[in-house]
Motif scaffolding. Structure first.
Motif, PDB file in Angstrom:
ATOM      1  N   GLN A  20       4.238   0.211  -6.949  1.00 17.94           N
ATOM      2  CA  GLN A  20       4.446   1.477  -6.420  1.00 17.94           C
ATOM      3  C   GLN A  20       3.660   2.659  -7.102  1.00 17.94           C
ATOM      4  O   GLN A  20       3.224   3.434  -6.763  1.00 17.94           O
ATOM      5  CB  GLN A  20       5.850   1.760  -6.455  1.00 17.94           C
ATOM      6  CG  GLN A  20       6.668   0.967  -5.355  1.00 17.94           C
ATOM      7  CD  GLN A  20       8.327   1.067  -5.718  1.00 17.94           C
ATOM      8  OE1 GLN A  20       8.686   1.243  -6.692  1.00 17.94           O
ATOM      9  NE2 GLN A  20       9.029   1.157  -4.472  1.00 17.94           N
ATOM     10  N   GLU A  23      -0.097   2.410  -6.384  1.00 17.22           N
ATOM     11  CA  GLU A  23      -0.219   3.125  -4.863  1.00 17.22           C
ATOM     12  C   GLU A  23       0.055   5.056  -5.064  1.00 17.22           C
ATOM     13  O   GLU A  23      -1.002   5.692  -4.386  1.00 17.22           O
ATOM     14  CB  GLU A  23       0.918   2.759  -4.176  1.00 17.22           C
ATOM     15  CG  GLU A  23       0.542   1.296  -3.733  1.00 17.22           C
ATOM     16  CD  GLU A  23       1.594   0.896  -2.493  1.00 17.22           C
ATOM     17  OE1 GLU A  23       2.886   1.477  -2.631  1.00 17.22           O
ATOM     18  OE2 GLU A  23       1.363  -0.219  -1.993  1.00 17.22           O
ATOM     19  N   ALA A  24       0.743   5.462  -5.967  1.00 16.25           N
ATOM     20  CA  ALA A  24       0.934   6.830  -6.150  1.00 16.25           C
ATOM     21  C   ALA A  24      -0.184   7.324  -6.935  1.00 16.25           C
ATOM     22  O   ALA A  24      -0.659   8.432  -6.544  1.00 16.25           O
ATOM     23  CB  ALA A  24       2.301   7.101  -6.957  1.00 16.25           C
TER      24      ALA A  24
END
Length: 149
Positions: A20, A23-24
């Motif tokens: 996560q 991805e950010a």
């Protein structure tokens, strides 16, 4: 190692928070983050914690002495928090008691008589809170006592 980082893709990371984060911020930035804090247990604050000083600066800049409720609604904080940041301010239409006394008793060398003072004070009492009402009562009693003696 730097050459290997360029080949790192998000799909190569395990499912969960690491993926996560990558991805950010991207896999290369995730690698840089791992270089800085890798192996350590860290606490990452909520975004609103990071922007709180900026929000508080905006509240202080927009404060005009009367707009506690509006600022509280606008920035999603309590009126109490706005008062803590900016102070109590003034209630709209409220004037300082000492300013009132100075303005009313300073007219002429002898100042105002108690009766004229009471009349002027009565006219402005709607703009003044309980303090003025108590002061009006005090002067009325004082005037009554003076006429009895």
């Amino acid at each position: 190692m730097d050459g290997l980082v360029k080949e790192l893709t998000i799909e190569m990371l395990p499912e969960g928070p690491y993926k996560q984060i990558a991805e950010a911020i991207g896999p290369e930035n995730f690698y840089r983050l791992a270089e800085v804090v890798g192996g350590a247990t860290i606490y990452i604050p909520k975004p609103e914690s990071l922007t709180r000083p900026v929000r508080d600066a905006h509240i202080k800049a927009e404060f005009n002495g009367y707009n506690h409720p509006e600022l509280a609604r606008k920035y999603g904080v309590t009126e109490r928090w706005v008062r803590q940041l900016c102070g109590p301010g003034q209630t709209e239409g409220q004037i300082e008691l000492f300013e009132l006394l100075e303005g009313m008793t300073g007219a002429g060398e002898s100042g105002l008589s108690s009766t004229r003072f009471i009349c002027k004070l009565h006219k402005t009492a709607s703009k003044i809170r309980v303090e003025a009402t108590l002061l009006l009562l005090f002067f009325a009693v004082k005037e009554a006592v003076n006429t009895w003696t």
